[in-house]
Write a protein that holds these residues in place. Sequence first.
Motif, PDB file in Angstrom:
ATOM      1  N   TYR A 291       0.838  -1.194   0.000  1.00 50.88           N
ATOM      2  CA  TYR A 291       0.000   0.000   0.000  1.00 50.88           C
ATOM      3  C   TYR A 291       0.879   1.252   0.000  1.00 50.88           C
ATOM      4  CZ  TYR A 291      -3.590  -3.403   0.939  1.00 50.88           C
ATOM      5  OH  TYR A 291      -4.431  -4.479   0.831  1.00 50.88           O
ATOM      6  N   TYR A 292       0.275   2.353  -0.420  1.00 56.23           N
ATOM      7  CA  TYR A 292       1.055   3.564  -0.673  1.00 56.23           C
ATOM      8  C   TYR A 292       1.507   4.266   0.607  1.00 56.23           C
ATOM      9  CZ  TYR A 292       2.384   8.066  -2.697  1.00 56.23           C
ATOM     10  OH  TYR A 292       3.074   9.185  -3.070  1.00 56.23           O
ATOM     11  N   ASN A 293       0.728   4.195   1.672  1.00 54.20           N
ATOM     12  CA  ASN A 293       1.029   4.965   2.869  1.00 54.20           C
ATOM     13  C   ASN A 293       2.454   4.762   3.391  1.00 54.20           C
ATOM     14  OD1 ASN A 293       1.049   5.031   6.074  1.00 54.20           O
ATOM     15  ND2 ASN A 293      -0.430   6.568   5.388  1.00 54.20           N
ATOM     16  N   PRO A 294       2.938   3.521   3.554  1.00 55.31           N
ATOM     17  CA  PRO A 294       4.314   3.351   4.049  1.00 55.31           C
ATOM     18  C   PRO A 294       5.378   3.906   3.096  1.00 55.31           C
ATOM     19  CG  PRO A 294       3.044   1.321   4.316  1.00 55.31           C
ATOM     20  CD  PRO A 294       2.238   2.232   3.440  1.00 55.31           C
ATOM     21  N   ILE A 295       5.116   3.835   1.795  1.00 57.52           N
ATOM     22  CA  ILE A 295       6.057   4.390   0.819  1.00 57.52           C
ATOM     23  C   ILE A 295       6.073   5.917   0.930  1.00 57.52           C
ATOM     24  CG2 ILE A 295       6.551   4.653  -1.646  1.00 57.52           C
ATOM     25  CD1 ILE A 295       5.284   1.879  -2.045  1.00 57.52           C
ATOM     26  N   HIS A 296       4.889   6.512   1.064  1.00 60.34           N
ATOM     27  CA  HIS A 296       4.770   7.970   1.199  1.00 60.34           C
ATOM     28  C   HIS A 296       5.499   8.446   2.449  1.00 60.34           C
ATOM     29  CE1 HIS A 296       3.000  11.941   0.783  1.00 60.34           C
ATOM     30  NE2 HIS A 296       2.561  11.859   2.036  1.00 60.34           N
ATOM     31  N   ARG A 297       5.348   7.708   3.538  1.00 60.59           N
ATOM     32  CA  ARG A 297       6.004   8.085   4.799  1.00 60.59           C
ATOM     33  C   ARG A 297       7.529   7.955   4.683  1.00 60.59           C
ATOM     34  NH1 ARG A 297       3.644   4.933   9.708  1.00 60.59           N
ATOM     35  NH2 ARG A 297       5.169   6.258  10.777  1.00 60.59           N
ATOM     36  N   TYR A 298       7.973   6.986   3.949  1.00 59.45           N
ATOM     37  CA  TYR A 298       9.413   6.773   3.738  1.00 59.45           C
ATOM     38  C   TYR A 298       9.993   7.902   2.897  1.00 59.45           C
ATOM     39  CZ  TYR A 298      13.533   3.730   2.711  1.00 59.45           C
ATOM     40  OH  TYR A 298      14.780   3.178   2.609  1.00 59.45           O
ATOM     41  N   GLY A 299       9.180   8.404   1.975  1.00 62.88           N
ATOM     42  CA  GLY A 299       9.616   9.389   0.981  1.00 62.88           C
ATOM     43  C   GLY A 299       9.751   8.691  -0.355  1.00 62.88           C
ATOM     44  N   ALA A 300       8.915   9.054  -1.321  1.00 61.46           N
ATOM     45  CA  ALA A 300       8.824   8.293  -2.570  1.00 61.46           C
ATOM     46  C   ALA A 300      10.169   8.202  -3.292  1.00 61.46           C
ATOM     47  CB  ALA A 300       7.761   8.909  -3.486  1.00 61.46           C
ATOM     48  N   ALA A 301      10.868   9.317  -3.416  1.00 57.62           N
ATOM     49  CA  ALA A 301      12.142   9.303  -4.157  1.00 57.62           C
ATOM     50  C   ALA A 301      13.184   8.451  -3.444  1.00 57.62           C
ATOM     51  CB  ALA A 301      12.651  10.731  -4.339  1.00 57.62           C
ATOM     52  N   ASP A 302      13.282   8.606  -2.128  1.00 56.63           N
ATOM     53  CA  ASP A 302      14.236   7.801  -1.358  1.00 56.63           C
ATOM     54  C   ASP A 302      13.876   6.322  -1.437  1.00 56.63           C
ATOM     55  OD1 ASP A 302      15.606  10.061  -0.615  1.00 56.63           O
ATOM     56  OD2 ASP A 302      14.664  10.208   1.369  1.00 56.63           O
ATOM     57  N   TYR A 303      12.572   6.046  -1.373  1.00 56.41           N
ATOM     58  CA  TYR A 303      12.135   4.656  -1.386  1.00 56.41           C
ATOM     59  C   TYR A 303      12.484   3.983  -2.712  1.00 56.41           C
ATOM     60  CZ  TYR A 303       9.447   0.467  -0.831  1.00 56.41           C
ATOM     61  OH  TYR A 303       9.098  -0.856  -0.748  1.00 56.41           O
ATOM     62  N   MET A 304      12.189   4.630  -3.805  1.00 55.39           N
ATOM     63  CA  MET A 304      12.441   4.025  -5.108  1.00 55.39           C
ATOM     64  C   MET A 304      13.936   3.835  -5.342  1.00 55.39           C
ATOM     65  SD  MET A 304       9.435   3.405  -6.043  1.00 55.39           S
ATOM     66  CE  MET A 304       9.373   2.980  -7.765  1.00 55.39           C
ATOM     67  N   ARG A 305      14.742   4.793  -4.891  1.00 58.51           N
ATOM     68  CA  ARG A 305      16.191   4.641  -5.003  1.00 58.51           C
ATOM     69  C   ARG A 305      16.672   3.445  -4.184  1.00 58.51           C
ATOM     70  NH1 ARG A 305      18.213   8.831  -1.663  1.00 58.51           N
ATOM     71  NH2 ARG A 305      18.008   7.221  -0.067  1.00 58.51           N
ATOM     72  N   ASP A 306      16.210   3.347  -2.934  1.00 59.42           N
ATOM     73  CA  ASP A 306      16.657   2.271  -2.057  1.00 59.42           C
ATOM     74  C   ASP A 306      16.141   0.913  -2.531  1.00 59.42           C
ATOM     75  OD1 ASP A 306      17.873   4.235  -0.598  1.00 59.42           O
ATOM     76  OD2 ASP A 306      16.489   4.146   1.110  1.00 59.42           O
ATOM     77  N   ALA A 307      14.919   0.890  -3.062  1.00 65.36           N
ATOM     78  CA  ALA A 307      14.360  -0.369  -3.577  1.00 65.36           C
ATOM     79  C   ALA A 307      15.164  -0.860  -4.771  1.00 65.36           C
ATOM     80  CB  ALA A 307      12.895  -0.176  -3.961  1.00 65.36           C
ATOM     81  N   SER A 308      15.522   0.068  -5.659  1.00 62.95           N
ATOM     82  CA  SER A 308      16.322  -0.304  -6.822  1.00 62.95           C
ATOM     83  C   SER A 308      17.686  -0.834  -6.399  1.00 62.95           C
ATOM     84  CB  SER A 308      16.480   0.912  -7.732  1.00 62.95           C
ATOM     85  OG  SER A 308      17.351   0.626  -8.803  1.00 62.95           O
ATOM     86  N   GLU A 309      18.319  -0.138  -5.464  1.00 61.81           N
ATOM     87  CA  GLU A 309      19.637  -0.568  -4.999  1.00 61.81           C
ATOM     88  C   GLU A 309      19.573  -1.922  -4.294  1.00 61.81           C
ATOM     89  OE1 GLU A 309      21.038   2.651  -2.605  1.00 61.81           O
ATOM     90  OE2 GLU A 309      21.547   3.920  -4.333  1.00 61.81           O
ATOM     91  N   ALA A 310      18.456  -2.203  -3.625  1.00 62.30           N
ATOM     92  CA  ALA A 310      18.308  -3.477  -2.923  1.00 62.30           C
ATOM     93  C   ALA A 310      18.123  -4.645  -3.884  1.00 62.30           C
ATOM     94  CB  ALA A 310      17.121  -3.402  -1.957  1.00 62.30           C
ATOM     95  N   GLY A 311      17.569  -4.373  -5.071  1.00 59.54           N
ATOM     96  CA  GLY A 311      17.345  -5.440  -6.043  1.00 59.54           C
ATOM     97  C   GLY A 311      15.890  -5.740  -6.323  1.00 59.54           C
ATOM     98  N   VAL A 312      15.013  -4.770  -6.060  1.00 59.66           N
ATOM     99  CA  VAL A 312      13.585  -4.918  -6.356  1.00 59.66           C
ATOM    100  C   VAL A 312      13.372  -4.745  -7.862  1.00 59.66           C
ATOM    101  CG1 VAL A 312      11.302  -3.879  -6.029  1.00 59.66           C
ATOM    102  CG2 VAL A 312      12.859  -4.140  -4.076  1.00 59.66           C
ATOM    103  N   ASP A 313      12.525  -5.593  -8.442  1.00 56.49           N
ATOM    104  CA  ASP A 313      12.267  -5.546  -9.889  1.00 56.49           C
ATOM    105  C   ASP A 313      10.944  -4.892 -10.247  1.00 56.49           C
ATOM    106  OD1 ASP A 313      14.623  -7.135 -10.734  1.00 56.49           O
ATOM    107  OD2 ASP A 313      13.651  -8.676  -9.538  1.00 56.49           O
ATOM    108  N   GLY A 314       9.969  -4.991  -9.358  1.00 50.44           N
ATOM    109  CA  GLY A 314       8.656  -4.444  -9.659  1.00 50.44           C
ATOM    110  C   GLY A 314       7.948  -4.019  -8.388  1.00 50.44           C
ATOM    111  N   LEU A 315       6.924  -3.201  -8.565  1.00 52.52           N
ATOM    112  CA  LEU A 315       6.164  -2.675  -7.440  1.00 52.52           C
ATOM    113  C   LEU A 315       4.686  -2.726  -7.784  1.00 52.52           C
ATOM    114  CD1 LEU A 315       6.715  -1.313  -4.656  1.00 52.52           C
ATOM    115  CD2 LEU A 315       6.646   0.891  -5.854  1.00 52.52           C
ATOM    116  N   LEU A 316       3.910  -3.314  -6.892  1.00 49.93           N
ATOM    117  CA  LEU A 316       2.465  -3.360  -7.058  1.00 49.93           C
ATOM    118  C   LEU A 316       1.858  -2.673  -5.843  1.00 49.93           C
ATOM    119  CD1 LEU A 316       0.371  -6.529  -8.045  1.00 49.93           C
ATOM    120  CD2 LEU A 316      -0.536  -4.481  -6.988  1.00 49.93           C
ATOM    121  N   VAL A 317       1.342  -1.464  -6.073  1.00 52.38           N
ATOM    122  CA  VAL A 317       0.757  -0.680  -4.990  1.00 52.38           C
ATOM    123  C   VAL A 317      -0.760  -0.745  -5.151  1.00 52.38           C
ATOM    124  CG1 VAL A 317       0.736   1.542  -3.810  1.00 52.38           C
ATOM    125  CG2 VAL A 317       2.803   0.787  -5.000  1.00 52.38           C
TER     126      VAL A 317
END
Length: 270
Positions: free
Chosen positions: A103-129
């Motif tokens: 869900y979007y709320n935890p991503i929004h709280r994390y900060g969308a730009a920071d989250y997507m950067r960290d997810a990419s660096e971690a090795g995430v391939d896709g996101l289903l919100v």
Amino acid sequence: MNARIQARFAQLTAENRAALVTYICAGDPDYDTSLKLLKGLPGAGADIIELGMPFSDPMADGPAIQAAALRALRAGQTQRKTLEMVRQFRQHDKTTPLILMGYYNPIHRYGAADYMRDASEAGVDGLLVVDLPAEHDAELGPLARQYGIDMIRMATPTTDAQRLPKVLAQASGFLYYVSLNGVTGVGQADGARVRDAIGAIRQQSALPVCVGFGVRTPQQAASFARDAEGVVVGSALVDCIERAETGEKALEAVLELTGQLAAAVLSARQ
């Protein structure tokens, strides 16, 4: 399309079989057991993994996944721990596509730009919100494309011919087709209606279609695997965790059911 997801569907097409997409909730029943499950799923037959991001109000999920999210949160799971779990998984597995679902709320709280950067660096391939419809693509879509993360979109039995193009417009990776109205893990889909829906989607998109919600048994998985490019199973696996007396027994039960589901999906087109 993300390279790992693209490569996996190309491989499956060459082998003339559908993907088994398995869902577990990060941190359920605890971090260590969840990480063992994550690492064990590909060897048991999972082609793609959906890793749930636990949230306190998972409105689209049924009782089984709601309970899993609460178990994970009580055990101390956070967004940062979920990304760390992905990092540890990637040290072990470089090829299995991994989708974060939530869900979007935890991503929004994390900060969308920071989250997507960290997810990419971690090795995430896709996101289903689940609660971020296609009409709100601007919230995460541009960032996802910047970092090479596919935005997985959902279509449902109520997605009519007028709305489907909007759903497909910025979708990538695969389309998640919700086989029935309602929440996860409850009810049983009508196979004929699902086939018709997949046919309508294919007239407008070349994206692989993965069918989920209400798929619990190897027999149901095999039925959908004849028509779809993938079959998603979540609640049945999460139930194995809830019923298990220990983490080790949860691991055994989940991987055993995954093996049975994988065998059924493999045999569906033979």
